[in-house]
Motif scaffolding. Structure first.
Motif, mmCIF file in Angstrom:
data_model
loop_
_atom_site.group_PDB
_atom_site.id
_atom_site.type_symbol
_atom_site.label_atom_id
_atom_site.label_comp_id
_atom_site.label_asym_id
_atom_site.label_seq_id
_atom_site.Cartn_x
_atom_site.Cartn_y
_atom_site.Cartn_z
ATOM 1 N N ALA A 1 -2.946 -13.780 91.683
ATOM 2 C CA ALA A 1 -2.071 -12.589 92.025
ATOM 3 C C ALA A 1 -0.841 -12.389 90.700
ATOM 4 N N LEU A 2 -0.614 -11.202 90.498
ATOM 5 C CA LEU A 2 -0.349 -11.239 89.580
ATOM 6 C C LEU A 2 0.905 -10.011 89.233
ATOM 7 N N GLU A 3 2.059 -10.411 88.278
ATOM 8 C CA GLU A 3 4.100 -10.054 89.330
ATOM 9 C C GLU A 3 3.281 -8.709 87.879
ATOM 10 N N GLU A 4 4.361 -7.884 88.651
ATOM 11 C CA GLU A 4 4.166 -6.129 87.406
ATOM 12 C C GLU A 4 4.882 -6.315 86.591
ATOM 13 N N GLN A 5 4.182 -6.205 85.462
ATOM 14 C CA GLN A 5 4.319 -6.421 84.563
ATOM 15 C C GLN A 5 5.462 -5.233 83.673
ATOM 16 N N LEU A 6 6.743 -4.435 83.240
ATOM 17 C CA LEU A 6 7.888 -3.107 83.256
ATOM 18 C C LEU A 6 7.821 -3.273 81.518
ATOM 19 N N ASP A 7 7.904 -1.621 81.395
ATOM 20 C CA ASP A 7 7.986 -1.443 80.263
ATOM 21 C C ASP A 7 9.256 -1.095 80.151
ATOM 22 N N ARG A 8 9.856 -1.333 79.177
ATOM 23 C CA ARG A 8 11.503 -0.577 79.037
ATOM 24 C C ARG A 8 11.579 0.325 78.904
#
Length: 257
Positions: free
Chosen positions: A102-109
């Motif tokens: 499972a992958l945590e969501e990667q957020l762009d600033r």
């Protein structure tokens, strides 16, 4: 842009590495985008229906009307599109495997400032099959030689940077990945091969055509820069008889809880 397929409602192109799909605040200095190029090339509006990272080359599909765009986007979101990639990774992988991590969501600033910060990790599954191996007489890192694998990769979910993050998770990062890769091997490929790109390419898509329901399989050849690396590593004949990626009995399971 090389057009791979076109009918009344869809067009597919072979996107080069380093080209954004559409305008993004993350790369605000960029002035060329695949969407813009295809629009100008066809002389009509086109609609993106899926994502392809800027450094990744390969098949990119656009719809030619809004209704088709909605239906194609749904196919991608529901996992009804079979996606296949070729990748060069560090080290010798197993002959075949499944990464269920499972992958945590990667957020762009700049672009995800309104996204949920505590969103739980999302299921992510990637199948791979090894097509070839290569060993070079150069000490890159702590080992006296450098080893690499050519993989056929099939992500079954569509998480952000899924293949790149999954390959890093099993300690076989994609060569040329500046975000999730190995800087020493990236530097070696730059100096030894003059390769400054991510060695990941979307080579096949298969889905039921949204209008006819007929099975449509799109194929894209490797571009010259990727093909040169394949040839230099002795894999030139491998791609002539590539096995179906299929499913593997071996599963690497390490889920977030």
């Amino acid at each position: 842009m090389d057009i791979l397929y076109r009918d009344d409602t869809l067009v597919a192109v072979n996107k080069p590495a380093g080209l954004l799909v559409h305008r993004s605040a993350i790369d605000h200095h960029e002035t060329r985008y695949a969407l813009q190029i295809v629009r100008d090339q066809l002389g009509r509006r086109v609609y993106p229906v899926h994502r392809l990272d800027k450094p990744t080359s390969g098949i990119l599909v656009f719809a030619l009307d809004q209704d088709t765009a909605r239906r194609m986007t749904k196919l991608f979101a529901e996992g009804a599109v079979e996606k296949t990639y070729l990748a060069v990774v560090r080290g010798y992988t197993d002959e075949a495997g499944t990464i269920d991590y499972a992958l945590e969501e990667q957020l762009d600033r700049m672009t995800d400032n309104k996204a949920l910060r505590d969103k739980p990790a999302q299921p992510a599954v990637t199948h791979y099959r090894r097509l070839g191996i290569a060993e070079l007489p150069f000490a890159v890192g702590r080992y006296p030689t450098a080893r690499y694998s050519l993989l056929r990769v099939s992500p079954k979910t569509g998480r952000k940077h899924q293949i790149r993050r999954h390959m890093k998770h099993i300690f076989h990062p994609v060569v040329g990945d500046t975000s999730h890769g190995d800087g020493r091997h990236n530097a070696f490929f730059r100096t030894h091969f003059g390769c400054r790109r991510l060695l990941l390419s979307a080579t096949s898509l298969a889905f039921a055509h949204p209008d006819t329901g007929e099975r449509l399989r799109l194929e894209a050849p490797l571009d010259d820069s990727f093909r040169r690396i394949v040839d230099n590593l002795g894999w030139g004949d491998v791609l002539d008889e590539v096995p179906d990626p299929g499913h593997s009995d071996k599963t690497i399971y390490d889920s977030h809880t």
